[in-house]
Every structure is written in C-alpha cells, then in structure tokens.
Design a protein around this motif. Structure first.
Motif, PDB file in Angstrom:
ATOM      1  N   ALA A  19     -14.652 103.796 -29.604  1.00  0.00           N
ATOM      2  CA  ALA A  19     -14.197 104.833 -29.055  1.00  0.00           C
ATOM      3  C   ALA A  19     -12.712 105.083 -28.862  1.00  0.00           C
ATOM      4  O   ALA A  19     -12.113 105.851 -28.888  1.00  0.00           O
ATOM      5  CB  ALA A  19     -14.997 105.012 -27.528  1.00  0.00           C
ATOM      6  N   LEU A  20     -12.254 103.914 -28.787  1.00  0.00           N
ATOM      7  CA  LEU A  20     -10.568 103.589 -28.641  1.00  0.00           C
ATOM      8  C   LEU A  20     -10.347 102.524 -29.535  1.00  0.00           C
ATOM      9  O   LEU A  20     -10.896 101.617 -29.546  1.00  0.00           O
ATOM     10  CB  LEU A  20     -10.343 103.364 -27.267  1.00  0.00           C
ATOM     11  N   ARG A  21      -9.069 102.752 -30.334  1.00  0.00           N
ATOM     12  CA  ARG A  21      -8.632 101.754 -31.446  1.00  0.00           C
ATOM     13  C   ARG A  21      -7.068 101.526 -30.963  1.00  0.00           C
ATOM     14  O   ARG A  21      -6.424 102.542 -31.391  1.00  0.00           O
ATOM     15  CB  ARG A  21      -8.628 102.437 -32.669  1.00  0.00           C
ATOM     16  N   ASN A  22      -6.780 100.397 -30.382  1.00  0.00           N
ATOM     17  CA  ASN A  22      -5.283 100.322 -29.961  1.00  0.00           C
ATOM     18  C   ASN A  22      -4.535 101.308 -29.410  1.00  0.00           C
ATOM     19  O   ASN A  22      -3.535 101.785 -30.155  1.00  0.00           O
ATOM     20  CB  ASN A  22      -4.655  99.602 -31.556  1.00  0.00           C
ATOM     21  N   VAL A  23      -4.960 101.747 -28.409  1.00  0.00           N
ATOM     22  CA  VAL A  23      -4.299 102.976 -27.691  1.00  0.00           C
ATOM     23  C   VAL A  23      -3.296 102.322 -26.953  1.00  0.00           C
ATOM     24  O   VAL A  23      -3.175 101.398 -26.238  1.00  0.00           O
ATOM     25  CB  VAL A  23      -5.229 103.616 -26.704  1.00  0.00           C
ATOM     26  N   ASN A  24      -1.839 102.882 -27.259  1.00  0.00           N
ATOM     27  CA  ASN A  24      -0.747 102.675 -26.766  1.00  0.00           C
ATOM     28  C   ASN A  24      -0.027 103.923 -26.202  1.00  0.00           C
ATOM     29  O   ASN A  24       0.448 104.799 -26.723  1.00  0.00           O
ATOM     30  CB  ASN A  24       0.270 101.833 -27.483  1.00  0.00           C
ATOM     31  N   PHE A  25       0.527 104.053 -24.918  1.00  0.00           N
ATOM     32  CA  PHE A  25       1.201 104.991 -24.236  1.00  0.00           C
ATOM     33  C   PHE A  25       1.742 104.438 -22.924  1.00  0.00           C
ATOM     34  O   PHE A  25       1.114 103.521 -22.291  1.00  0.00           O
ATOM     35  CB  PHE A  25       0.771 106.417 -24.410  1.00  0.00           C
ATOM     36  N   THR A  26       2.657 105.267 -22.350  1.00  0.00           N
ATOM     37  CA  THR A  26       3.405 105.028 -20.962  1.00  0.00           C
ATOM     38  C   THR A  26       3.426 106.302 -20.264  1.00  0.00           C
ATOM     39  O   THR A  26       3.780 107.332 -20.870  1.00  0.00           O
ATOM     40  CB  THR A  26       4.524 104.079 -21.085  1.00  0.00           C
ATOM     41  N   VAL A  27       3.318 106.256 -18.904  1.00  0.00           N
ATOM     42  CA  VAL A  27       3.630 107.374 -18.073  1.00  0.00           C
ATOM     43  C   VAL A  27       4.624 106.850 -17.246  1.00  0.00           C
ATOM     44  O   VAL A  27       4.506 105.883 -16.312  1.00  0.00           O
ATOM     45  CB  VAL A  27       2.555 107.775 -17.252  1.00  0.00           C
ATOM     46  N   ASN A  28       6.027 107.329 -17.257  1.00  0.00           N
ATOM     47  CA  ASN A  28       7.030 106.760 -16.461  1.00  0.00           C
ATOM     48  C   ASN A  28       7.158 107.497 -15.003  1.00  0.00           C
ATOM     49  O   ASN A  28       6.580 108.549 -14.919  1.00  0.00           O
ATOM     50  CB  ASN A  28       8.444 107.060 -17.232  1.00  0.00           C
ATOM     51  N   ALA A  29       8.133 106.845 -14.134  1.00  0.00           N
ATOM     52  CA  ALA A  29       8.204 107.530 -12.818  1.00  0.00           C
ATOM     53  C   ALA A  29       8.867 108.912 -12.902  1.00  0.00           C
ATOM     54  O   ALA A  29       9.869 109.228 -13.764  1.00  0.00           O
ATOM     55  CB  ALA A  29       8.947 106.788 -11.973  1.00  0.00           C
ATOM     56  N   GLY A  30       8.151 109.963 -12.330  1.00  0.00           N
ATOM     57  CA  GLY A  30       8.551 111.425 -12.269  1.00  0.00           C
ATOM     58  C   GLY A  30       8.171 112.243 -13.655  1.00  0.00           C
ATOM     59  O   GLY A  30       9.065 113.140 -13.860  1.00  0.00           O
ATOM     60  N   GLU A  31       7.353 111.712 -14.493  1.00  0.00           N
ATOM     61  CA  GLU A  31       7.040 112.298 -15.707  1.00  0.00           C
ATOM     62  C   GLU A  31       5.844 112.951 -15.813  1.00  0.00           C
ATOM     63  O   GLU A  31       4.915 112.159 -15.266  1.00  0.00           O
ATOM     64  CB  GLU A  31       7.355 111.090 -16.814  1.00  0.00           C
ATOM     65  N   VAL A  32       5.813 114.036 -16.437  1.00  0.00           N
ATOM     66  CA  VAL A  32       4.447 114.660 -16.611  1.00  0.00           C
ATOM     67  C   VAL A  32       4.209 114.351 -18.082  1.00  0.00           C
ATOM     68  O   VAL A  32       4.804 114.680 -19.024  1.00  0.00           O
ATOM     69  CB  VAL A  32       4.384 116.222 -16.522  1.00  0.00           C
ATOM     70  N   VAL A  33       2.870 113.677 -18.414  1.00  0.00           N
ATOM     71  CA  VAL A  33       2.358 113.555 -19.724  1.00  0.00           C
ATOM     72  C   VAL A  33       1.355 114.113 -20.166  1.00  0.00           C
ATOM     73  O   VAL A  33       0.260 114.107 -19.468  1.00  0.00           O
ATOM     74  CB  VAL A  33       2.396 111.857 -20.051  1.00  0.00           C
ATOM     75  N   GLY A  34       1.279 115.014 -21.088  1.00  0.00           N
ATOM     76  CA  GLY A  34       0.382 115.933 -21.583  1.00  0.00           C
ATOM     77  C   GLY A  34      -0.618 114.853 -22.525  1.00  0.00           C
ATOM     78  O   GLY A  34       0.002 114.625 -23.605  1.00  0.00           O
ATOM     79  N   PHE A  35      -1.766 114.766 -22.293  1.00  0.00           N
ATOM     80  CA  PHE A  35      -2.730 113.942 -23.087  1.00  0.00           C
ATOM     81  C   PHE A  35      -3.656 114.849 -23.830  1.00  0.00           C
ATOM     82  O   PHE A  35      -4.471 115.415 -23.024  1.00  0.00           O
ATOM     83  CB  PHE A  35      -3.547 112.968 -22.333  1.00  0.00           C
ATOM     84  N   ILE A  36      -3.589 115.015 -25.144  1.00  0.00           N
ATOM     85  CA  ILE A  36      -4.480 116.162 -25.330  1.00  0.00           C
ATOM     86  C   ILE A  36      -5.246 115.504 -26.819  1.00  0.00           C
ATOM     87  O   ILE A  36      -4.553 114.598 -27.524  1.00  0.00           O
ATOM     88  CB  ILE A  36      -3.773 117.424 -26.178  1.00  0.00           C
ATOM     89  N   GLY A  37      -6.251 116.148 -27.326  1.00  0.00           N
ATOM     90  CA  GLY A  37      -7.203 115.790 -28.278  1.00  0.00           C
ATOM     91  C   GLY A  37      -8.288 116.676 -28.199  1.00  0.00           C
ATOM     92  O   GLY A  37      -8.749 117.122 -26.884  1.00  0.00           O
ATOM     93  N   PRO A  38      -9.352 116.872 -29.042  1.00  0.00           N
ATOM     94  CA  PRO A  38     -10.538 117.722 -28.914  1.00  0.00           C
ATOM     95  C   PRO A  38     -11.595 116.743 -28.233  1.00  0.00           C
ATOM     96  O   PRO A  38     -11.312 115.670 -27.825  1.00  0.00           O
ATOM     97  CB  PRO A  38     -11.135 117.933 -30.408  1.00  0.00           C
ATOM     98  N   ASN A  39     -12.765 117.491 -28.189  1.00  0.00           N
ATOM     99  CA  ASN A  39     -13.795 116.589 -27.216  1.00  0.00           C
ATOM    100  C   ASN A  39     -14.135 115.493 -28.271  1.00  0.00           C
ATOM    101  O   ASN A  39     -14.324 115.828 -29.559  1.00  0.00           O
ATOM    102  CB  ASN A  39     -15.070 117.613 -27.039  1.00  0.00           C
ATOM    103  N   GLY A  40     -14.390 114.229 -27.508  1.00  0.00           N
ATOM    104  CA  GLY A  40     -14.867 112.953 -28.218  1.00  0.00           C
ATOM    105  C   GLY A  40     -13.614 112.354 -28.856  1.00  0.00           C
ATOM    106  O   GLY A  40     -14.017 111.396 -29.521  1.00  0.00           O
ATOM    107  N   ALA A  41     -12.308 112.638 -28.529  1.00  0.00           N
ATOM    108  CA  ALA A  41     -11.375 112.017 -29.210  1.00  0.00           C
ATOM    109  C   ALA A  41     -11.049 110.572 -28.363  1.00  0.00           C
ATOM    110  O   ALA A  41     -10.107 109.852 -28.955  1.00  0.00           O
ATOM    111  CB  ALA A  41     -10.150 112.765 -29.098  1.00  0.00           C
ATOM    112  N   GLY A  42     -11.308 110.528 -27.307  1.00  0.00           N
ATOM    113  CA  GLY A  42     -11.230 109.314 -26.547  1.00  0.00           C
ATOM    114  C   GLY A  42     -10.257 109.587 -25.223  1.00  0.00           C
ATOM    115  O   GLY A  42      -9.941 108.606 -24.512  1.00  0.00           O
ATOM    116  N   LYS A  43      -9.909 110.973 -24.687  1.00  0.00           N
ATOM    117  CA  LYS A  43      -9.367 111.111 -23.717  1.00  0.00           C
ATOM    118  C   LYS A  43      -9.959 110.681 -22.453  1.00  0.00           C
ATOM    119  O   LYS A  43      -9.354 109.824 -21.504  1.00  0.00           O
ATOM    120  CB  LYS A  43      -8.782 112.670 -23.570  1.00  0.00           C
TER     121      LYS A  43
END
Length: 293
Positions: A19-43
C-alpha cells in the motif's frame, strides 16, 4: 523550520499488496501541505498511520517529535482530524455530538462553535440519523475547527459539501494558516489545494512522485502560450520545446518547456509581437502529468 510531521521511508502492506512504498515528506510549522492522489493511491493509509490507527511495517513517522504509534494519545491532545466519511451517533443531535467531541478534546471554544454552526448553516437540534452526508461532514468540521490545535489533518474534508460550504471551509482554513497553524490537507478538489497549500505532495500507487511548492513544481511542466505576430507565426511551431502547436491566421497557441522560453520570446520579437500571453500550468496539469495512461 520546525518539523511538525515527519515521515521517512514508511512502508505498509495489506497481505501481499504493497500500500505504501518508502513514503517521505514533512509538514513544517505554519505550513499547509496538500496531499493529493486518486483513490487507492495511499493517502488515507498514510493518514491512518499518522493517527496511530494502523501500524506501519517499516520506516519512521513522527508528529511533534513523538512516535505516532507509541505516543498516539499524547499526540491526539494537540491535533484535530476530519475524515472524508463521517459516522455519527444517530439518536444524538448534531449539537450534542459537537459538544461531546469538544469535551473529549478538553472543552473547545463555545463561542467559536456557535459561530461555525451559524457559518456552516447547520441545524444543531436535528438528530444525526436525519442528516445528509454533507451535514454529517459539517458536524465533524465544526467540532475540529472549534478546537485550538497545533495540527489539523483533513482527509477529503469537503466530501458531500456544496460549493458554497466548500468556499466557507477554505476561508476558515486560510484563517488557521494566518494564525500559524500546521495543516495536512488531502483533497480531490485540486483548485482547493491550489488555493490553500504552501507545498504539494503527490502520491501514486503508494509512492511519492513529486514534492515541492507550486512554483517549484511549475518548473517541471509546460506553460500554455498564446501569441499574435505581424510575421508568419508558423515559424515558432518548428522550434525546439514547442508542443501542441495550433495556428489560426497569425495567432498561435501552444505549450512550451520553460528552458526554451528565451528562444521563443526572441523569435516572437523578430516576427513582431502584437500579443503575447503565457499561462503557468495549474495543479491539475501537474497532477494529470503523473496519471496520464
């Protein structure tokens, strides 16, 4: 910048299915991060791992510097979460459910609750079993937004809302953003992400395929150019970096790689520019670039 959410090398399998393969990302203080992908992508799987609902198979996942699985109770005191499909207690009213959520979270802001009930046009005296999907979503949003949290996680939060309510949600998120709150926003409405997000993370088949600010990602794809010249505009159509060239008289519309912009501008000036318009790619353009075919 202070990292509020940090995910490194996270992997998850359901049986034999990765379902997930080596997922890497960060959300910093005061930041809005958009996490996008189709159904089944792993969101949603990624978000459930962050919430401590399911355990990762490998990698590291932290919120506020704490392990999302081991320290989930402590983390939950400082976050608000809204899923894309809200299930409520049918015999309780919307107002009772909102108050219950606020009590579970430590109280919340009653004035803000009342303001949001009015803003989202919710009937708080109606029992939840009589609510539409959109009204169930409003209950969750009002409860989450009535709490002063350090991190807000929204997983398809406007699912079932009409466009007017979507706009109100976006305005409330912008207020949180101005207040310095951190937000992870998973949404299928790309215009919503484009309006709100400081950074975009695109996931495909369980892997992160693109991460960066919108301006950074726009350098990776093509802009659409419309040009009107005095001379024969067809000469531009023969240049390197020009795609999908369409001509009508001396007006042409085409897409162009950014590294070829200088040469295109030079050629247009030689032909005598009467009009030149360049439109950067939208988030939808960048998204479709990864999902075509």
């Amino acid at each position: 910048m202070t990292e509020i959410v940090k995910i490194q090398g996270v992997q998850k399998r359901f049986g034999k299915v990765p379902a997930l393969r080596n997922v890497n990302f960060t959300v910093n203080a005061g930041e809005v991060v958009g996490f996008i992908g189709p159904n089944g992508a792993g969101k949603s799987t990624t978000i459930r791992i962050l919430l401590g609902i399911i355990q990762r198979d490998a990698g590291h996942a932290e919120i506020f510097g704490k392990d999302v699985w081991k320290d989930s109770l402590e983390i939950h005191r400082r976050i608000s979460y809204v899923p894309g499909d809200v299930t409520l207690w049918g015999n309780l009213t919307g107002g009772e459910i909102i108050d219950l959520f606020l009590q579970l979270h430590g109280g919340g802001d009653k004035k803000r609750r009342d303001y949001l009930i009015n803003r989202f046009e919710l009937d708080p005296k109606k029992k939840a079993k009589g609510y539409s999907k959109g009204n169930r979503q409003k209950v969750a949003l009002i409860a989450a937004l009535s709490v002063d949290s350090d991190l807000y996680i929204f997983d398809e939060p406007t699912s079932g809302l009409d466009p007017l309510m979507e706009a109100i949600f976006q305005e409330e998120v912008e207020k949180l953003k101005k207040a310095g709150k951190s937000i992870l926003l998973s949404s299928h409405i790309l215009s919503e992400v484009e309006r709100l997000a400081d950074k975009v993370v695109i996931i495909r088949q369980g892997e992160i395929v693109e991460t960066g600010t919108l301006d950074e990602l726009r350098h990776l794809t093509r802009s659409t150019v419309t040009v009107v010249t005095k001379g024969d505009v067809s000469e531009i159509g023969e240049m390197n970096g020009v795609y999908d060239f369409q001509q009508k008289d001396n007006q042409a519309t085409f897409s162009v790689d950014h590294k070829h912009f200088d040469s295109i501008l030079l050629k247009a000036s030689q032909l005598g520019v009467k009009r030149f318009e360049a439109v950067p790619p939208t988030l939808e353009d960048m998204f479709m670039r990864h999902y075509e075919g």
